[in-house]
Design a protein around this motif. Structure first.
Motif, short mmCIF file in Angstrom:
data_model
loop_
_atom_site.label_atom_id
_atom_site.label_comp_id
_atom_site.label_asym_id
_atom_site.label_seq_id
_atom_site.Cartn_x
_atom_site.Cartn_y
_atom_site.Cartn_z
N TYR A 297 -2.92 8.60 3.58
CA TYR A 297 -3.30 9.86 2.92
C TYR A 297 -4.78 10.00 3.18
CZ TYR A 297 1.24 9.07 1.15
OH TYR A 297 2.58 8.83 1.12
N GLN B 127 -9.57 -6.30 -2.21
CA GLN B 127 -9.09 -5.19 -1.37
C GLN B 127 -8.72 -3.99 -2.24
OE1 GLN B 127 -9.50 -5.83 1.81
NE2 GLN B 127 -9.94 -7.93 1.17
N HIS C 168 -1.16 -4.43 10.15
CA HIS C 168 -2.05 -4.86 9.07
C HIS C 168 -3.51 -4.54 9.43
CE1 HIS C 168 -3.51 -8.56 10.86
NE2 HIS C 168 -2.28 -8.97 11.10
N ASN D 266 -11.61 4.81 6.17
CA ASN D 266 -11.33 3.62 6.97
C ASN D 266 -11.46 3.90 8.47
OD1 ASN D 266 -10.52 1.08 5.57
ND2 ASN D 266 -9.19 2.50 4.45
N PHE E 16 -7.48 -10.80 -2.42
CA PHE E 16 -6.52 -9.71 -2.60
C PHE E 16 -7.04 -8.66 -3.58
CE2 PHE E 16 -2.90 -7.53 -4.30
CZ PHE E 16 -2.15 -7.25 -3.17
N SER F 298 0.83 -1.22 0.00
CA SER F 298 0.00 0.00 0.00
C SER F 298 0.86 1.26 0.00
CB SER F 298 -0.94 0.01 1.21
OG SER F 298 -0.18 -0.17 2.39
N TRP G 99 -12.35 -2.39 -2.06
CA TRP G 99 -12.26 -1.48 -0.91
C TRP G 99 -11.54 -0.17 -1.22
CZ3 TRP G 99 -15.35 -1.32 2.91
CH2 TRP G 99 -15.94 -2.48 3.39
N ARG G 100 -10.39 -0.28 -1.86
CA ARG G 100 -9.57 0.93 -2.05
C ARG G 100 -10.30 1.95 -2.95
NH1 ARG G 100 -5.28 2.57 -5.52
NH2 ARG G 100 -3.75 3.84 -4.41
N TYR H 232 3.81 0.41 10.25
CA TYR H 232 2.92 -0.57 9.63
C TYR H 232 2.21 -1.43 10.67
CZ TYR H 232 1.25 -4.58 6.95
OH TYR H 232 0.45 -5.54 6.39
P1 FAD Z 1 -2.70 -6.20 2.25
O1 FAD Z 1 -3.37 -6.81 3.43
O2 FAD Z 1 -1.66 -6.97 1.57
O3 FAD Z 1 -3.84 -5.77 1.25
C1 FAD Z 1 -3.60 -5.53 -0.12
C2 FAD Z 1 -3.90 -4.13 -0.54
O4 FAD Z 1 -5.28 -3.89 -0.52
C3 FAD Z 1 -3.29 -3.05 0.30
O5 FAD Z 1 -1.95 -2.82 -0.10
C4 FAD Z 1 -4.20 -1.87 0.05
O6 FAD Z 1 -3.77 -1.14 -1.06
C5 FAD Z 1 -5.52 -2.51 -0.26
N1 FAD Z 1 -6.45 -2.42 0.87
C6 FAD Z 1 -6.76 -3.40 1.74
N2 FAD Z 1 -7.73 -3.00 2.57
C7 FAD Z 1 -8.02 -1.74 2.23
C8 FAD Z 1 -8.95 -0.77 2.75
N3 FAD Z 1 -9.77 -1.04 3.76
N4 FAD Z 1 -8.94 0.44 2.18
C9 FAD Z 1 -8.12 0.74 1.16
N5 FAD Z 1 -7.24 -0.13 0.63
C10 FAD Z 1 -7.20 -1.36 1.17
N6 FAD Z 1 -4.97 1.67 3.92
C11 FAD Z 1 -4.21 2.60 3.34
O7 FAD Z 1 -3.73 2.39 2.22
N7 FAD Z 1 -3.96 3.79 3.96
C12 FAD Z 1 -4.46 4.06 5.20
O8 FAD Z 1 -4.20 5.13 5.75
C13 FAD Z 1 -5.27 3.08 5.84
N8 FAD Z 1 -5.79 3.31 7.08
C14 FAD Z 1 -6.56 2.35 7.65
C15 FAD Z 1 -7.12 2.61 8.92
C16 FAD Z 1 -7.94 1.67 9.51
C17 FAD Z 1 -8.58 1.96 10.86
C18 FAD Z 1 -8.21 0.47 8.86
C19 FAD Z 1 -9.10 -0.54 9.48
C20 FAD Z 1 -7.64 0.20 7.63
C21 FAD Z 1 -6.83 1.13 7.00
N9 FAD Z 1 -6.26 0.89 5.74
C22 FAD Z 1 -5.51 1.86 5.15
C23 FAD Z 1 -6.56 -0.34 5.00
C24 FAD Z 1 -5.55 -1.49 5.24
O9 FAD Z 1 -5.41 -1.70 6.61
C25 FAD Z 1 -4.22 -1.22 4.59
O10 FAD Z 1 -4.41 -0.91 3.23
C26 FAD Z 1 -3.31 -2.42 4.66
O11 FAD Z 1 -3.13 -2.81 6.00
C27 FAD Z 1 -1.99 -2.13 4.00
O12 FAD Z 1 -1.09 -3.17 4.18
P2 FAD Z 1 -0.74 -4.22 3.04
O13 FAD Z 1 -0.23 -3.49 1.86
O14 FAD Z 1 0.15 -5.25 3.65
O15 FAD Z 1 -2.16 -4.77 2.71
#
Ligand code: FAD
Ligand code: DLZ
Ligand code: SF4
Length: 508
Positions: free
Chosen positions: A395, A302, A361, A402, A299, A265, A306-307, A359
């Motif tokens: 951002y 997400q 998750h 979220n 995946f 992310s 979601w994004r 970070y």
């Molecule tokens: P993985 O678990 O490998 O997921 C794959 C990708 O899916 C992520 O890289 C991300 O781009 C996308 N993704 C997954 N869940 C979400 C979601 N709910 N919203 C948007 N994209 C998602 N994500 C952010 O990118 N920026 C934030 O500031 C952010 N704040 C969060 C705050 C809270 C309270 C919660 C519950 C979630 C938040 N997330 C945020 C969503 C998610 O937690 C992170 O995208 C994720 O943990 C990033 O780690 P990863 O790349 O290992 O994700």
């Protein structure tokens, strides 16, 4: 110079709309490290270092491609405080007031550009599957904006994991296979790490000097800072970690902070990777038979689900979204979020790893720190500012929905059909935190009772009027109503004890 082409720290894509619009021969690309952006919240030092280093590398690549780039470093004496200040300065230097920008990901900066004494042409940010118009058309007239339906449209639009008009494998969503707790695995791969080069080292020294008071550990710094490196990180994830992404998506382990998460992310959100490119890579692994369908579908959902969906909500709801407080929560964010002592092992682990890595998750963010904050009635705006500061991928367009929506229910249910709250049971089921906690997850009352157990009921009782009619919560209210009165009293007394301690600044 005819026009200034603004490229922000989270717009590091060569396909950026402002760059596509620009003319290499007559336009000047403006990139700037400025105090206002680096301090609108106390960003984690790793986040600042990632952005600055990636910006410097990107500027170098643009110059290599033949662009003229005016790059301002934070410690250059002439650099002004803000993005608009830098545009004005460069405009004066080059005798132009014309600016081309890609729309920023935050209302604050959109408004600053709109109000700047410059002629700014703002183009849509089209590094997403859905345009904002498309999202608004989808949302228009719907009673509830559930992500799942929007996601199906994004599958149809991209053709990802589709067989004609039907989802591959006949189902849209394989989430019921995705809730397994994990156990330690010495053979599990970890996300890819990179050794800092000279440019990154300079940035690290700068960040160390200027942001030493910020919450968070700067070194070791092992992120990708170029698109080439980010692509390697993607490849590594797809080959080595994706297979069990679905199975262990919701699991938490004290000694494994990454499990099968991608840690992409932070690259995706600054533009080093493209969402569809990531999903196509994941789809390839599935097509080749290397990963199961629940991993690939989970995946892809997400990212194109979601994004995209949270971005649509952020821009649809407008600048006041981050001030919403549907539950009237007003408690100050407890000190433990900034590393203060806590006896709660789950919170302590989530905060420690946030401090060290910038970070945590999804489930740690949602069901540990987010869950505790909403149960304890913390002011959602303070919660929002914390998340925006401490995570490397934060951002406002993605963080706020979220936090304000999904996690704190402060938007009154636009995103979540019910609050994401749970007692300690959920955390115990999905993690190995409780075994070594000072509290007991099995105890429901008394000094040793897990605070999540106490606060969970207190939350439901406090907000009974709002939630009792919610069909998905009726069961919980029925359970509460069946409880004996003396037990109810003990639970509420225990919750009050915890909340009083929080208010007194005592360790919980
Ligand atoms: P993985 O678990 O490998 O997921 C794959 C990708 O899916 C992520 O890289 C991300 O781009 C996308 N993704 C997954 N869940 C979400 C979601 N709910 N919203 C948007 N994209 C998602 N994500 C952010 O990118 N920026 C934030 O500031 C952010 N704040 C969060 C705050 C809270 C309270 C919660 C519950 C979630 C938040 N997330 C945020 C969503 C998610 O937690 C992170 O995208 C994720 O943990 C990033 O780690 P990863 O790349 O290992 O994700
Ligand atoms: C987050 C961030 C930081 C820390 N610093 C800068 C910066 O110095 N220059 C810049 O152009 N962008 C920075 N950013 C990213 C912006 O804050 C981001 O573009 C807006 O919040 C919109 O998403
Ligand atoms: Fe967290 Fe409660 Fe488990 Fe302790 S017992 S780790 S506070 S859920």
């Amino acid at each position: 110079v005819k026009r200034l082409i603004l490229v922000l720290g989270d717009q590091l894509s060569k396909t950026l709309s402002a760059l596509r619009e620009a003319d290499k021969d007559s336009d000047l690309v403006v990139m700037a490290e400025v105090a206002d952006e680096a301090s609108y919240v106390g960003h984690h030092p790793k986040k600042i270092a990632l952005i600055f280093s990636a910006m410097r590398h990107f500027a170098g690549e643009l110059q290599g491609d033949g662009w003229q780039v005016a790059y301002s470093r934070l410690d250059d004496d002439e650099t002004s405080k803000s993005i608009v200040g830098e545009l004005m300065r460069r405009g004066q230097e080059h005798d132009t007031t014309e600016v081309v920008a890609t729309r920023p990901g935050e209302w604050r900066l959109i408004e600053a550009l709109d109000n700047a004494p410059l002629t700014v042409k703002t183009l849509p940010d089209d590094r997403f599957v859905a345009s904002l118009d498309e999202f608004n058309t989808w949302a228009e007239g719907r009673k509830s904006l559930r992500m799942e339906y929007f996601y199906r449209d994004m599958r149809r639009k991209t053709g990802l994991m589709m067989e004609g008009d039907e989802p591959a494998g006949e189902k849209w969503n394989y989430d019921h296979e995705n809730r397994k707790p994990a156990s330690g695995d010495m053979l599990r791969s970890t996300p890819m790490e990179f050794t800092p080069d000279q440019i990154t080292e300079e940035v690290l020294n700068l960040v160390e000097k200027k942001f030493d008071k910020n919450f968070g550990v700067l070194r070791p710094f092992t992120y990708a800072v170029t698109r080439g490196q980010a692509l390697r990180a993607l490849d590594h994830f797809a080959k080595n970690l994706l297979d069990c992404f679905g199975d262990y998506q919701d699991a938490m382990l004290q000694d494994d902070r990454f499990l099968h998460h991608s840690l992409l992310s932070q690259y995706l959100n600054i533009g080093l990777l493209d969402p569809v490119e990531i999903c196509t890579r994941v789809e390839e692994e599935w097509k080749a038979g290397n990963v199961p369908i629940n991993a690939a579908e989970g995946f892809i959902r997400q990212i194109i689900g979601w994004r995209e969906y949270v971005r649509g909500i952020y821009f649809r709801e407008g600048p006041d979204y981050v001030t919403r407080n549907a539950l009237g929560h007003e408690r100050d964010l407890p000190w433990m979020y900034w590393g203060g002592e806590t006896h709660m092992n789950c919170v302590s682990h989530a905060v420690d790893q946030t401090r060290e890595l910038a970070y945590a998750h999804h489930i740690q963010r949602l069901m540990v720190t987010g869950n505790f904050a909403v149960l304890a009635g913390v002011d959602p705006h303070q919660v929002h500012e914390w998340y925006l500061a401490v995570y490397h991928d934060a951002y406002e367009w993605v963080e706020a929905p979220n936090v304000i929506g999904m996690s704190q229910f402060a938007d009154d249910g636009i995103i979540a059909s019910k609050p994401y709250v749970s007692s300690g049971n959920y955390i115990d089921k999905m993690s190995d935190y409780c075994g070594s906690c000072a509290y007991s997850v099995k105890e429901k009352t008394g000094e040793k009772a897990c605070p999540f157990n106490l606060l969970y009921w207190d939350f439901l009782v406090r907000h009974r009027e709002k939630f009792a009619g919610n069909p998905r919560m009726g069961q919980m209210y029925a359970t509460w109503d069946r409880m004996k009165d003396d037990r109810k009293e003990a639970v509420l007394e225990g919750a009050k004890r915890i909340l009083d301690r929080l208010d007194a600044g005592e360790v919980v």
